[in-house]
Design an enzyme around this catalytic site. Structure first.
Site, short mmCIF file in Angstrom:
data_model
loop_
_atom_site.label_atom_id
_atom_site.label_comp_id
_atom_site.label_asym_id
_atom_site.label_seq_id
_atom_site.Cartn_x
_atom_site.Cartn_y
_atom_site.Cartn_z
N LEU A 75 55.55 -39.29 77.90
CA LEU A 75 56.17 -40.41 77.34
C LEU A 75 57.27 -40.77 78.38
O LEU A 75 58.17 -40.07 78.57
CB LEU A 75 56.68 -40.12 76.18
CG LEU A 75 55.60 -39.71 74.93
CD1 LEU A 75 56.49 -39.47 73.61
CD2 LEU A 75 54.84 -40.82 74.86
N GLY A 95 60.16 -35.35 78.88
CA GLY A 95 60.85 -34.95 79.85
C GLY A 95 62.47 -34.62 79.53
O GLY A 95 62.99 -35.52 78.66
N ASP A 99 70.87 -36.81 81.97
CA ASP A 99 71.30 -38.11 82.52
C ASP A 99 70.27 -38.79 83.55
O ASP A 99 69.88 -38.52 84.60
CB ASP A 99 72.33 -37.69 83.65
CG ASP A 99 73.24 -39.15 84.30
OD1 ASP A 99 72.68 -40.04 83.95
OD2 ASP A 99 74.27 -38.92 84.72
N ASN A 101 70.30 -41.89 84.20
CA ASN A 101 70.67 -42.76 85.42
C ASN A 101 70.59 -42.22 86.68
O ASN A 101 70.27 -42.94 87.79
CB ASN A 101 71.93 -43.26 85.09
CG ASN A 101 72.27 -43.92 83.76
OD1 ASN A 101 71.37 -45.02 83.33
ND2 ASN A 101 73.38 -43.82 83.02
N CYS A 107 60.32 -39.19 85.67
CA CYS A 107 59.24 -38.62 84.77
C CYS A 107 57.77 -39.27 85.02
O CYS A 107 56.91 -38.77 85.00
CB CYS A 107 59.43 -38.82 83.21
SG CYS A 107 60.88 -37.63 82.88
N LEU A 121 57.49 -45.65 74.11
CA LEU A 121 57.50 -46.08 72.75
C LEU A 121 57.75 -47.39 72.62
O LEU A 121 58.29 -48.15 73.19
CB LEU A 121 58.69 -45.18 72.08
CG LEU A 121 58.54 -43.65 72.15
CD1 LEU A 121 59.89 -43.07 71.38
CD2 LEU A 121 57.38 -42.94 71.63
#
Length: 218
Positions: A75, A95, A99, A101, A107, A121
């Site tokens: 996901l 995952g 953070d 960013n 992932c 999602l």
């Protein structure tokens, strides 16, 4: 991971476990990629985790589920594919990144390198956000649990997402079918098999033929 990131991840794992075992539809969590640093943090913050009815392994998702790679779904908000329903035969990986960013796209990249499916999602399909669609590991797990039980994405998202993130409701599923809905967005990098964020994950399997939820520590 920094000590602060590890602390945050441990809290999210704890919330995820509580949600998984306290719902009518239970999931069996797998915490994969549990490194020594993550183990130490877990022992410090929640020594009782050794008694959890969950699976924990130092192996990453590719090693642990090596005979089921075709059943894995990572996901991640970067996936081009949107999750519409949960498949009991699949293992969903989240995952464990605190953070995102600093680790944008990691992932999705891992999933691509492993040759496994990805999905995001359907957050923007059902709610309109005023901030990013990035959410925590435990929020993803909570959403999956609710959808598994009631098969209602809109209700699950509205109940779990913080109110400060939501501007207004997006069009209903019926309106979306007529092409009126806003384009789908993404969620946090997640998996029905969760691996710890700096270790490699956590996963869950339900006793009612529900999907496996795995969290992978990254």
């Amino acid at each position: 991971m920094t000590p602060a990131d590890l602390k945050s991840l441990c809290q999210q794992i704890s919330y995820s476990y509580s949600g998984a075992v306290n719902r009518d539809q239970q999931l069996h969590l797998h915490l994969l990629g549990a490194t020594a640093d993550l183990e130490a943090a877990l022992h410090k913050q929640m020594p009782g985790h050794v008694h959890w009815a969950a699976t924990k392994s130092e192996k990453n998702f590719k090693e642990y589920f090596k005979d089921r790679l075709q059943d894995l779904v990572y996901l991640t908000a970067d996936s081009p594919d949107e999750l519409s329903q949960l498949d009991p035969s699949k293992v969903y990986i989240i995952g464990g990144i605190v953070d995102r960013n600093k680790h944008k796209g990691i992932c999705y990249q891992r999933a691509q390198e492993a040759g496994i499916a990805t999905a995001k999602l359907p957050i923007r399909k059902y709610v309109k956000l005023q901030t990013s669609a990035v959410i925590t590991v435990n929020q993803v797990v909570d959403i999956l649990i609710r959808v598994q039980k009631d098969n209602d994405w809109k209700a699950a998202l509205q109940e779990v997402l913080p109110g400060r993130k939501i501007v207004e409701q997006a069009p209903t599923a019926a309106a979306a079918a007529d092409g009126l809905a806003s384009p789908p967005g993404g969620s946090a990098d997640t998996v029905a098999a969760t691996q710890a964020a700096s270790a490699e994950g956590t996963s869950c399997r339900s006793g009612r033929s529900a999907p496996t939820d795995v969290t992978e520590a990254t």
